[in-house]
Design a protein around this motif. Structure first.
Motif, PDB file in Angstrom:
ATOM      1  N   ASN B 136       0.825  -1.207   0.000  1.00 27.65           N
ATOM      2  CA  ASN B 136       0.000   0.000   0.000  1.00 27.65           C
ATOM      3  C   ASN B 136       0.856   1.252   0.000  1.00 27.65           C
ATOM      4  N   PRO B 159       2.570   4.798  -3.952  1.00 22.17           N
ATOM      5  CA  PRO B 159       3.311   5.940  -3.395  1.00 22.17           C
ATOM      6  C   PRO B 159       4.601   5.515  -2.697  1.00 22.17           C
ATOM      7  N   VAL B 161       7.599   6.694  -0.225  1.00 23.68           N
ATOM      8  CA  VAL B 161       8.039   7.676   0.764  1.00 23.68           C
ATOM      9  C   VAL B 161       9.540   7.501   0.911  1.00 23.68           C
ATOM     10  N   TYR B 203       5.292   6.882   9.963  1.00 21.18           N
ATOM     11  CA  TYR B 203       4.065   7.566  10.343  1.00 21.18           C
ATOM     12  C   TYR B 203       3.295   7.980   9.087  1.00 21.18           C
ATOM     13  N   TYR B 204       4.029   8.510   8.121  1.00 28.12           N
ATOM     14  CA  TYR B 204       3.384   8.965   6.884  1.00 28.12           C
ATOM     15  C   TYR B 204       2.722   7.795   6.165  1.00 28.12           C
ATOM     16  N   THR B 207      -0.441   7.058   7.722  1.00 28.95           N
ATOM     17  CA  THR B 207      -1.577   7.940   7.401  1.00 28.95           C
ATOM     18  C   THR B 207      -2.204   7.499   6.068  1.00 28.95           C
ATOM     19  N   LEU B 208      -1.359   6.949   5.189  1.00 30.78           N
ATOM     20  CA  LEU B 208      -1.904   6.437   3.919  1.00 30.78           C
ATOM     21  C   LEU B 208      -2.796   5.227   4.163  1.00 30.78           C
ATOM     22  N   HIS B 210      -4.209   4.332   6.861  1.00 31.21           N
ATOM     23  CA  HIS B 210      -5.350   4.803   7.657  1.00 31.21           C
ATOM     24  C   HIS B 210      -6.433   5.361   6.726  1.00 31.21           C
ATOM     25  N   THR B 211      -5.991   6.109   5.726  1.00 32.76           N
ATOM     26  CA  THR B 211      -6.936   6.684   4.764  1.00 32.76           C
ATOM     27  C   THR B 211      -7.597   5.577   3.930  1.00 32.76           C
ATOM     28  N   ILE B 212      -6.803   4.620   3.513  1.00 29.58           N
ATOM     29  CA  ILE B 212      -7.340   3.471   2.767  1.00 29.58           C
ATOM     30  C   ILE B 212      -8.392   2.753   3.608  1.00 29.58           C
ATOM     31  N   ARG B 214     -10.241   3.778   6.052  1.00 32.94           N
ATOM     32  CA  ARG B 214     -11.499   4.524   6.129  1.00 32.94           C
ATOM     33  C   ARG B 214     -12.309   4.362   4.853  1.00 32.94           C
ATOM     34  N   ALA B 215     -11.598   4.486   3.732  1.00 35.51           N
ATOM     35  CA  ALA B 215     -12.288   4.423   2.444  1.00 35.51           C
ATOM     36  C   ALA B 215     -12.918   3.046   2.250  1.00 35.51           C
TER      37      ALA B 215
END
Ligand SMILES: Nc1ncnc2c1ncn2[C@@H]1O[C@H](COP(=O)(O)O)[C@@H](O)[C@H]1O
Ligand SMILES: Nc1ncnc2c1ncn2[C@@H]1O[C@H](COP(=O)(O)O)[C@@H](O)[C@H]1O
Ligand SMILES: Nc1ncnc2c1ncn2[C@@H]1O[C@H](COP(=O)(O)O)[C@@H](O)[C@H]1O
Ligand SMILES: Nc1ncnc2c1ncn2[C@@H]1O[C@H](COP(=O)(O)O)[C@@H](O)[C@H]1O
Ligand SMILES: [Mg+2]
Ligand SMILES: [Mg+2]
Ligand SMILES: [Mg+2]
Ligand SMILES: [Mg+2]
Ligand SMILES: [Mg+2]
Ligand SMILES: [Mg+2]
Ligand SMILES: [Mg+2]
Ligand SMILES: [Mg+2]
Lengths: 225, 225, 225, 225, 225, 225, 225, 225
Positions: B136, B159, B161, B203-204, B207-208, B210-212, B214-215
């Motif tokens: 991811n 993505p 990082v 951490y970054y 957040t990715l 975490h966003t997935i 939720r979606a």
């Protein structure tokens, strides 16, 4: 190979003729072509030649963002769920923000622009935090001292893509101050792209939504089974 | 407020006593506490005091990553779907990669570590590209000239990082060469965090995911209805 | 004294008249004269005056490489064995690569140009590695993050001469990012010349082939005896 | 794969145990192993363990160069024709020059060391130019203002590999002054490696002699036929 | 107050009108006026107005040095004993060397110009060392890597005033490489002025000869008594 | 060759044994030997060995200046006329000022030290201007912002040799602020040596007095005839 | 001369003995003496000697702020009206904030410390804005990206004195990131002092309150008349 | 909200049309509007449109300061007590000094300009110290080495706001030398704003006088009661 990812041309330092050549060649193999950093003269040249030759197709030039793009006539955009927020403080950072927004849109994302949010007037930012938190990714464009990225990072839980801009003078050193500043605070969910790289930020945010998209489709598929 | 996000303490420049004080205070209000940049002496001090006082709890110190953390005894991790890839070339960048990996794990992510992938032996990288593409998010840790981030960005659609490290000497300028290099190539899906900031990358990436998360949940909910 | 080494004039910052004066003077004492960094206006001026005056001679201007040179009419090039590879990623680094290639050629070397090889599409590079390995010297021209030099260094055993270019913006700092990056990875057979110094790289590669040439001639001579 | 090229370990930042582990592993697959930047403590540790375990083998530590290496007992060096010149001004640059010399030697090259040649006493340099010109490659090691590289480049026709060192203070900026200075004058046959990178220079010079070697062998073979 | 020291105007960034105003005002109180960094347009303006108004006076403009000066008609220069040497490598550094030479001359010094002496052709320099050693002060003007100052410092016992120039590109960083290089080697009788500061070097050398002058006059006076 | 110029050893980065060896060797060929940057431990070692072996000779160590020197027993200093002024603001710049003063003295110059003159208390400076103006050369040692050199340059007509020091913190960047500052104002008779280079300034001032000396002797000689 | 302004000694780089000497000398001519950057060892030495000799006097050492000061026994502080706010984000910037606070206090100012206010938790800052606005001067101490200064500048109308700190790593470059960032946003009432210069900020704020004091006294006097 | 504080527009990088739009909008809600960095063309455009449309109002353009402002016709300035001193050395720093002065005036302050005070002629400065000490705030504008700020800081007890300017060349690095220099000496009552930021200095000085104003009014009020 990567569905929905357009081919992208970096327009700076290329002659108009050269640009046209690459653009046309890519049109034959892709459904979308984007050129960035295209100035007005080159855009006029491209428009003149492309519109004459491909009279059924539509070409788009944004003079602020300096982007030139084409999406094939019969292309049906498969919009990704949710949206990407593009945030900046105003006038000067506007072109970079627009480059980010257009890039994200061409890659199938809905964009919400918030272009009047700066650190100087922190209350405008606070008013919009809830809305921004709903985004799948947040692009923060800021020059001078770049503090907006830090402040945003502390307020939201979604990934922030920070774009330092070369706006400013003296100690802002053509964007270096904003760049170092953004890097120095990236602990809480902020990552950084190159100075003035609106395109990079838009593209990066799109890789995020692309990943979400895949995950959602996979989950739904599994659910169905 | 942000479920699953631990409180994090930056250990550098704090005395052991001070660190203990903050750590304990956070333990009372949170389910997970992470301290980064904790050297051996401070870790020994923390362990001694915390294990005595909270004999039912377990504390973890990773001497390479220099992380110290605690997750409350009865905490049931809600693992996020998929995984985060953490990639580096080997020995020297190892501690930073570990800091990234541990941070991501504490935030509820499964991590796949690939620590023998460098630009010098490009074939090892090519062999693993398919697997890495499944992630991811991809954390690339690289010092010296930092070329691994660029190469990775060109090979995957997820993505990336990038974490420049201070490994190197002379012209690598304590990580500046890698940092500039990574920023200069971030067009194709690469964003950058601070030099040696393994924590920030972990951490970054979280957040990715975490966003997935939720979606996906939202999509499944909507589906159900 | 150094057979086959032309006299070279650095054209930048000299007036056309001045350039002409130096060029002519050198023509009287040498068989080859090369001027670099000659823009179109100056080239036109040189051509006009030199072609009129020396109507039996041929003068060459390459507008991309910005080189202007002359080789005396009756000069019979003694081509050195083997070839020099000149590699770059494309459009923007093209002029610097051309300057390198032309310099090497004037010094009696055959050149193989590979101008579509970048880190973004690593497979094109891998396809050509075997061929590149056959070269006596490999010139790698790269801007932005300059990762191509590192990757090449890891793939071949022949000496790599890396030329960082000023292509890029923001954090690429007019070539500094590529320069530092190339220097930071020069362990495995990579050395570096100044930013945009295509001439220097071509010249350097020619000192290598010149050295080979001598060694081969000496060995053959010894053999014969 | 690359005959005669040893495996090389970068010793800095690795623990003695770790170093030993890598060294031993490489010994099993190679005929030569070199570790650079090995301080006295680590060297003592390596010696103690390796000499005990491999009592038939010889291990070499150079405390100035900080190199530690092993060549398998029954290895018969196939010395390359000619020699590599290693030139520096004296005391302070000595360790870096030694690292370069040892690296070149391990790769099968005869080395001629000239360690008392500086810009301050230009006559010593002029006295030796003829001899230096005989080399296949010339390594110039210089700190402070690094002018020796420029001067050498103007005097010889063979490739000069320049190594800036961190010797100096104030404006010499840990080698940056020498580095920039060397890069700024690399037109006439000078290329540059990283600050203090004696290893890199030795290795680079060896890729040159390796290339010569191939060319000579090929020529002799063709001759024979 | 300081006999023979002209008033000097820094012409850059001043309008022609403004320059004229200052120049005229100084003419009324001094016997010599010098303006530096005066471009062609401004010089033409000054000439036109001054020659009309002060038809008995002579005004001098040097277009390379970009100096504009006036010495009152009836001024009888009291030439100082000995001479100042101004040395540079040629074409590109020429304007800065000329600015130094003219400044020194206006301050009552004889100047010997040696403008074809560079590090690349060290023999030309060696041929002239004896003559240069006779100077009271030696101004060395050099761009790129600035090695000429170091080499000169090692060859002569007279004070060397080094002027780095902004000639060069890439790593020469507009004169920074030459500046750092010159500062890093100033142990043996070399001191440095600002980049491109020919005026400063000429003035500095004149403070030296001014000091000598005083000392000689004092000694002769004492002798006489 | 250069009468009265001692041989000088740069002590930093040399071992005590090494230093001793060079020192002794130079003693055999010269009448004066100076070593700079000699710390206490090395000085003790040198003293112990040299005083034992050369019991008739005297050796001098200045622990602030970190200089160690010897002048042969029967040497009769031929003091140059006039004096050199060494000026600084106090405590912190003191060691560098002392290095300058001792170097100048060993080269046969009388030195006047004024170590309580800073920009903060400008009146102390004004009180001494007349006396300073009598010097043949003025060494100004200043850290932090280095303004003392500019102010001095404006007040006197004699050559000022400015030494920036690394005293300060933060934005003074280990002497870079003072260095740039001094270079930026060198129009009125100020030239600059490397950061903390007290030795260089003392030596430079001595080349000035050496030049004066020659001129005076020549004038007197001519007078006599 | 300046009533209420203490004499201040910069303790860094001075020996304990030296420090004691200066401190005592100043005690004889002033009513208050402050030494900054005094480490624990030096403080112990000072305390031991001063308390023995001046048994009636009280000496104060703050180990975090590293300040050592004395106010004469019978001194009656004339407190200035109003207060100075000293604001920072917490642990790491604490010592610099304390140095500022103590300096301001010794100069007769009441100080309100707010040490838990950072950009990450913007709400804590907003809660205190009204109170901060009441201050006569606001000292903002911040490391990393230094965004707190910009945010504060936008919220209050009183003069903000920003102190960047060297807290951070990598791209924060020992305080350079915060420094540039603060300078780049100083339009709205923010000015900046040197990195880690708590003393300078405290002193500056005191010159402001000193000016207010004078103005108020003058106004009251005029009123009275 | 902040009485007497005008709205300010940063004119650089905005088109004339855009500028006009913002200017007019602000006119409707404020009594004073100031635009900085307005070049002649934009000013002409603004004047033409605004004077036509608002024929009763007066608009002011200062071509040196590049400021454009308007104060509503019936506005009665409430001048603050005392004055602000604006000091610079002359010609080149003049525009920045003017920007500072005009900004301060628009914010209700009387300004005393002293534009012929430089470090080169220190006596002019000393003559005016007493007068400058009467100011409520002192703005010092200086380029090149920026020494004027340090000298001023040592002579007065009132707050000095230092503005480095980009005047100079070479080592003055577009104002960086002056900036670092001013920061390095700000202990004694000097704080710094961005390079060329005359506006920022004027505004800052006005926040000081605004604070004094409040304090005086409060004191008088309390007195009355
Ligand atoms: N002194 C050195 N400087 C730069 N690179 C080195 C040095 N020594 C070894 N290397 C390179 O470092 C690689 C090994 O790195 P590592 O795996 O960290 O031991 C080798 O392939 C060498 O090319
Ligand atoms: N403190 C110093 N700073 C700069 N150069 C020095 C210093 N001391 C000695 N030198 C120079 O260093 C040379 C000797 O260097 P070395 O051979 O390394 O001892 C002498 O000729 C001096 O010119
Ligand atoms: N922490 C500090 N940072 C900067 N300047 C300081 C500091 N402490 C004292 N000073 C200044 O240094 C001067 C004294 O320097 P010195 O004579 O070296 O003790 C005082 O006048 C102060 O203005
Ligand atoms: N010359 C200047 N330098 C720095 N900041 C300025 C300048 N002029 C105006 N500003 C600031 O820029 C803000 C307006 O920016 P903008 O919205 O881009 O016009 C104002 O609030 C001022 O604080
Ligand atoms: Mg966040
Ligand atoms: Mg990618
Ligand atoms: Mg290789
Ligand atoms: Mg050569
Ligand atoms: Mg000399
Ligand atoms: Mg002077
Ligand atoms: Mg404000
Ligand atoms: Mg003051």
């Amino acid at each position: 190979k990567r569905t929905g990812f357009p081919e992208v041309i970096f327009g700076e330092g290329k002659t108009a003729e050269h640009l046209l050549g690459i653009f046309e060649r890519l049109m034959h193999h892709h459904k979308k072509v984007l050129a960035t950093r295209v100035d007005k003269q080159k855009a006029a040249y491209l428009l003149e030649h492309l519109e004459t030759k491909y009279s059924d197709e539509t070409f788009h030039y944004h003079k602020d963002a300096r982007t030139f793009h084409w999406v094939t006539r019969d292309y049906k955009e498969e919009w990704k769920d949710g949206f990407i927020a593009v945030v900046c403080a105003g006038t000067s950072d506007f072109p970079v923000a627009e480059e980010a927004a257009i890039t994200a849109e061409i890659m199938g994302n809905r964009v919400q622009k918030m272009y009047d949010i700066g650190v100087a007037g922190i209350h405008r930012l606070l008013d919009k935090v809830e809305q921004i938190e709903q985004a799948n990714a947040i692009i923060v464009v800021a020059g001078m001292e770049g503090a907006l990225a830090s402040v945003m990072g502390g307020l939201v839980s979604k990934p922030v893509v920070a774009v330092p801009t070369s706006v400013g003078y003296g100690a802002s050193m053509n964007g270096i101050a904003a760049l170092l500043s953004m890097l120095s605070s990236c602990a809480s969910g902020v990552s950084v792209v190159n100075i003035d790289n609106g395109f990079g930020a838009g593209y990066y945010a799109a890789t995020l939504t692309h990943t979400i998209d895949r995950a959602v489709k996979k989950a739904l598929l599994e659910k169905r089974d």
